[in-house]
Design a protein around this motif. Structure first.
Motif: not given
Lengths: 790, 157, 267
Positions: C90-103
């Motif tokens: 779930a943390l993988t999903t969460l961190a992978g959805g923050i902001g955008d790839p550059l953020v």
């Protein structure tokens, strides 16, 4: 023909010449320019939507380190600066000019570069601070103290038109224009005998252009020559020069405007901005170059905005679905200044679209409100009224059981009826409307839709489809000029008064020259950037770039060929009538004697035995007022899929057929269509300049709150080009830049409503956000619509 | 004021900057590399994307002084010996730009996307991974095509 | 931005000393929220103390029944870490959805939780997993960390060093993004841990909060079915131009059900 051999002429999808610098970071946008010793400007902006300006204390600001000057509206009046010369209504010969029904003149208010008496919207510039750095200028701006007397404000379109609304200008009510178009008696009679009447009330919300390059300006004043230089991107260099000279109160030749790459326009960058004039004035006052960069949060506050039209409309139909008449009221929200009413004007005059409409009666009002001024935004006025017409049709189908395609086929104007004068007085010249719609239906696989709907329903999704037609009247500044010179070194110079804001003029204009002179496009030099060279020109708007540039370039090119033939006749010892010009060479008919275009140009410069009128540079000028409007048209089919639980819309398929008359570069036209669709769908689903009705504050002041369309909001689009030549244009060209947007609002919302029809949904206002859709599905009141209705 | 030194496009570049100087200001104002653009002030548009130590970041949201010693690649540094980078070539070939203002950031972001996700990029991945780059001209259609083509072409590099 | 002095300490102790010695200091982590705030002159500090050179507070480590993530670990590192994916996907999903790839290439976990943006993703994981925030002075239970709008239990000068996330039996995070900012309009983190079921909601209120009535239902039966008639009251939820409190309440309930399903809840 060599153009065919080289594959660069009209109709070829050649790659763009301008790209090489833009993909390598060598573009020259406004903020990329710098001058030695430049200083920096920052504007202090109004925190209130409506307030009287009292005392302004600049003493503390002037003491801040690095601050060189603090100038206010009072200083501006003392220096004799003039208001921005807005012409709110288009005076193009093909336009219908709305007039006040009470016979009074249309109200125009003075728009000074800095507010002088009152501030009328949040973000209006009140003072300019010039300092040695941007940070120092910001420090200075923060140190200015202003006594404001806040006044009641109104931002809502319908509310602003009410007689008891807070009044922005002491000398006139908020209703700057109140006109009536069409034939009231004939319309009333038609409604009386109609079998069916359908009504629609909506608000086409305000959005903003958001060119990705924020505005920037760099100005320098030369006290020796008394000339101002302004480097700033805009929709046209010449108009900016003339308007700037007017505001500064100097002859137009005392102003030089320069612009190279311009990072988008879409109409909102189309004319002079208050800050441009203030920066030029400040450069004279401080005696140093002054640079200003508009930050994005400022752009949301004070860039010109677009749309914002409140509509009530009715359509009368016969028993068989034949349109009898339409009537209604359009109120366009002009914002705080009488900047531009042409979206209202251009909308109402084609409110009946390309359908046969025997009678119409519309009231058209332009109202002032405590919001940023509005002006044309991509396809100004037309997407709004196309939306209303197409919604009326789909509502009629729903209420009275007509088929959505059949009713359109029945009422579309047939080629045999063209030219056709619509009930507002606009005359459409040509088009195969039904054929284009049928092609869009075929390409969009309209017939296969029921199966796709069933398949989606099995997955718990609601799928909808819609088709919408459009017509776009292109007028704008009717005058354009070109100076074409054949240089002896193998280069053709084309001076022209348009400016590319991303449309690729360096490529497409050169393709025209290639077509006529068989010169590689790389040898064509398109010159638009400097008003010391470009003296006349209307800029880029209203689908006039290629339309008018090709018009005048063709005439000037023909003149050069004629002149060249006479020179060649001398060189080849033949009669001019015996000379042909093909493949870049003048040839004596039926012989192998020939001379090249550039040899002829050299001979004209060098040979003293030529008759006097043929000597000198091989050049021609065409300076022409094009009185005809142009009418691009087309049809879009949109298919959406909706998650009924949350209300999310996915565009699953989007198909367009746009008639451009003749495609100069199909690759570029497809690209413009893609962008146009995104801007139209963006309005339908996402974008909104939201003002707080209570205090007039802008609540969508950054990308955090203004929903910009992103890559994952769209599928690939299926775009098709139709080419039915426009009779009034020498090359048959219709504009191509606005077709993507024109019907996009209508077709997207109609597809959404179609998807939800089984759930009892009759309408969803724009932007059709997931919440709005969820509310509609669950029979909950749309709070925002209630607000819009005042 | 602190002096920062970075290797920018392969060359050591130094300048005296304020603590508050952003990387994009260092590049544009101090080094004259104006190909990196500023399109917003909320770290969303992506026009300012550059590579820092091989990773794409938004140069409007990084302090120059914090990146002392870093290796930075900007749009100006992509082409080698006059030969365009395959992603630049793909943007041109597929007409993935109109006004060109977002383009440097798009290209820098796309190259990083390939680094993260490999050369075979499906449409959905490209669209999702372009979340941090905004374009107003193209409707993204040709950008997505170009990124897919550029990613494939980079395989030969 | 207002002017400030920049510092780049090499250790937490050095950073703490700087914080104590400067008049108006502020810690700089990834800067994804702080720098835009400063650019708009919405805040002013005399000194920025950049934590990016302190290696001891970076990295991801499995420590028994917990995952310990250093404060200066960037979102991209969490999103792409095999250790994280094995322990708490779930943390993988969460961190992978923050902001955008550059953020995500620059933003950090510690910065996100210390900032306590009401629409940020990480706070929902800290609360939803019952994590422990480890600072240079103490350990703070996740339940005690978030105090309000941009407000935490951190004292002036206190530095977040890591967060210790208990590895749950099941967990998922579902975010319903704001169409403009792409922050969470609503985000729901649900976890079934040894200590019980926890549900944390971000984006919907002024501060991340637990949904205790849903937790009670799920404790009895960890399945979407258990939530069939579950609704959320809109009282006290955020309302803005993007969504009413009513819609947010609906979204919380829907995202919760989807999260439970994603977590592999019994169906």
């Amino acid at each position: 023909m060599s153009h065919a051999a080289s594959g660069e002429g009209i109709g070829q999808p050649i790659r763009r010449r301008e790209d090489m610098r833009l993909i390598t970071g060598k573009g020259q946008f406004s903020d990329d320019m710098n001058l030695p010793g430049q200083t920096y400007a920052v504007f202090l902006r109004a925190p209130h939507a409506h307030a009287r300006i009292g005392a302004i204390d600049t003493a503390a600001a002037l003491k801040m380190p690095g601050v060189l000057a603090v100038l206010t509206g009072k200083d501006l009046l003392a220096d004799g600066l003039k208001p921005i010369p807005h012409t709110p209504l288009l005076a193009h010969p093909a336009e219908i000019i709305p007039e006040n029904t009470d016979g009074t003149p249309v109200f125009t208010a003075p728009h000074y570069p800095l507010a002088t008496d009152k501030v009328r919207f949040v973000g209006e510039a009140v003072a300019i601070v010039v300092a040695t750095s941007i940070a120092a200028a910001k420090d200075g701006a923060e140190a200015i103290a202003i006594d404001y007397e806040p006044l009641p404000a109104v931002t809502d379109t319908v509310a602003a038109a009410a007689p008891d609304a807070p009044q922005l200008w002491d000398q006139h009510s908020n209703v700057a224009l109140d006109a009536r178009l069409g034939d009231a008696a004939a319309t009333a009679a038609a409604f009386k005998r109609a079998a069916h009447v359908v009504k629609f009330k909506t608000w086409v919300q305000r959005i903003t252009g958001v060119p990705m390059e924020p505005r920037a300006a760099l100005s320098e004043y030369d006290p020796q020559t008394k000339r101002y230089m302004l480097h700033a991107g805009s929709g046209g260099a010449v108009r900016l020069k003339n308007d700037l000279a007017t505001v500064l109160g100097v002859p137009s030749d005392d102003v030089r405007v320069l612009m190279y790459d311009v990072g988008g326009n879409f109409g909102t960058r189309g004319m002079i901005y208050p800050e441009f004039a203030a920066v030029a004035w400040a450069a004279r006052r401080v005696g140093k170059p002054v640079k200003w960069l508009c930050e994005r949060h400022e752009a949301f506050l004070c860039d010109y905005q677009g749309r914002d039209l409140a509509v009530e409309a009715e359509l009368a139909l016969d028993r068989d679905g034949t349109f009898l008449a339409m009537r209604g009221s359009n109120i366009g929200n002009a914002g705080a200044h009488t900047t531009n009413f042409s979206p209202l004007q251009k909308g109402v005059e084609i409110a009946s679209s390309i359908y046969r409409m025997p009678a119409a009666d519309f009231r058209a009002r332009a109202v002032l409100s405590n919001t940023a001024p509005t002006r044309p935004y991509r396809s100004a006025g037309r997407p709004e009224v196309m939306y209303v017409m197409e919604r009326l049709i789909d509502l009629a189908c729903r209420d009275f059981g007509f088929d959505r395609v059949e009713i359109r086929r029945r009422n579309l104007i047939a080629p045999s009826e063209l030219p056709y004068t619509n009930p507002f007085g606009m005359t459409y010249d040509s088009g195969h409307y039904r054929e284009v719609m049928d092609r869009a239906l075929k390409e969009g696989d309209w017939d296969g839709f029921p199966a796709r709907r069933a398949e989606a329903r099995a997955r718990g999704k609601y799928r909808g489809i819609a088709v919408a037609n459009y017509v776009d009247t292109a007028t704008g500044q009717p005058r354009e000029r070109t100076d074409i010179t054949i240089r002896r070194d193998g280069v053709i110079d084309v001076v022209i008064g348009t400016v590319s804001n991303g449309q690729g003029h360096e490529t497409t204009f050169a393709q025209c020259i290639n077509e006529w002179f068989a010169v590689p496009v790389d040898k064509v030099n398109i010159i638009t950037h400097d008003t010391d060279i470009v003296k006349v020109g209307g800029g880029t708007h209203s689908g006039r770039g290629m339309r008018l540039a090709s018009y005048v370039m063709k005439i000037a090119s023909d003149e050069i060929v004629e002149k060249g033939k006479r020179i060649a006749a001398h060189l080849l010892q033949a009669k001019p009538a015996e000379i042909d010009f093909t493949d870049g060479h003048f040839r004596v008919t039926g012989s192998n004697r020939s001379v090249g275009l550039f040899e002829v140009a050299a001979a004209a410069l060098d040979q003293s035995d030529l008759p006097g009128e043929l000597r000198g540079p091989l050049t021609a000028t065409c300076d022409k007022v094009v009185k005809e409007a142009a009418f691009p048209y087309g049809a879009h089919v949109c298919e959406v899929e909706i998650d009924p639980v949350m209300g999310n819309v996915e565009i699953v398929k989007y198909t367009t057929v746009d008639d451009v008359g003749r495609a100069v570069n199909p690759m570029i036209i497809h690209g413009q269509t893609h962008g146009g669709i995104a801007q139209g769908v963006g309005q339908a689903l996402l974008e909104h300049c939201a003002y707080n009705a209570a205090d007039g504050q802008l609540m969508s002041g950054s990308f955090m709150d203004y929903a910009m369309p992103r890559a994952d909001d769209f599928p690939f689009f299926d775009t098709f080009i139709s080419e039915v030549p426009m009779p009034s244009h020498p090359l048959g060209i219709r504009p191509a830049g606005e077709g993507g947007t024109c019907p996009a609002l209508a077709v997207t919302v109609n597809a959404i409503v179609d998807a939800l029809a089984d759930l009892g949904v009759r309408h969803v206002e724009m932007p059709a956000t997931p919440e709005r859709i969820w509310r509609a599905i669950n029979g909950k009141k749309d709070v925002s619509i209630a607000k819009a209705e005042g | 004021m602190p002096v920062v030194t970075m290797t920018v496009n392969g060359e050591a570049r130094s300048a005296e900057v304020e603590g508050r100087t952003l990387l994009v200001e260092f590049l544009r104002n101090h080094l004259g590399l104006t190909g990196t653009h500023v399109g917003c002030d909320t770290t969303q548009c992506g026009c300012c994307t550059v590579h820092v130590n091989g990773v794409a970041i938004k140069s409007c949201t990084a302090l120059a002084v914090a990146l002392d010693g870093a290796a930075v690649t900007t749009i100006e540094g992509l082409a080698q010996n006059g030969k365009l980078h395959p992603m630049q070539e793909a943007f041109r070939e597929h007409h993935a730009l109109q006004c060109g203002f977002c383009t440097p950031g798009m290209i820098m972001s796309a190259i990083d996307m390939v680094r993260r996700n490999g050369h075979a990029l499906d449409e959905r991945t490209v669209r999702k991974q372009l979340e941090g780059n905004i374009c107003r001209c193209t409707g993204y259609h040709n950008i997505v095509t170009a990124v897919q083509a550029g990613a494939a072409a980079m395989k030969g590099q | 931005m207002y002017a400030f002095d920049y510092h780049q300490p090499k250790s937490v102790d050095e950073a703490a000393q700087m914080l104590g010695a400067k008049p108006e200091p502020k810690l700089l982590a990834g800067g994804m929220s702080l720098l835009p705030t400063l650019k708009l002159r919405l805040a002013q500090y005399t000194d920025l103390v950049d934590l990016s050179a302190i290696d001891s507070i970076k990295g991801i480590e499995r420590d028994g029944d917990a995952l310990v993530i250093g404060a200066m670990t960037r979102h991209v590192e969490v999103a792409t870490s095999d250790t994280v994916k094995r322990a708490i996907p779930a943390l993988t999903t969460l961190a992978g959805g923050i902001g955008d790839p550059l953020v995500r290439n620059r933003g950090t976990m510690g910065g996100s939780i210390a900032n306590a943006d009401p629409a940020a993703d990480y706070p929902s994981a800290v609360l939803g997993l019952g994590a422990t925030v480890i600072t240079d002075k103490r350990q703070i239970a996740g339940d005690d960390f978030f105090k309000g709008l941009f407000e935490t239990a951190l004292e002036p000068g206190e530095i977040v060093m890591a967060v210790r996330y208990p590895v749950p039996l099941q967990a998922a995070y579902i975010k319903y993004p704001n169409p403009a900012s792409r922050f969470a309009l609503v985000g729901v983190f649900v976890a079934r841990t040894a200590a019980g079921v926890r549900v944390a909601v971000t984006g919907a209120g002024p501060c991340v909060f637990r949904l205790t009535d849903a937790e009670a239902l799920l404790a009895k039966n960890f399945s979407a079915a258990a939530l069939e008639n579950f609704t959320v009251k809109p009282d006290g939820l955020n309302a803005d131009i993007h969504a009413t409190a009513e819609y947010r309440a609906h979204a919380v309930a829907v995202m919760l059900k989807r999260a439970v399903a994603a977590a592999g809840g019994n169906t």
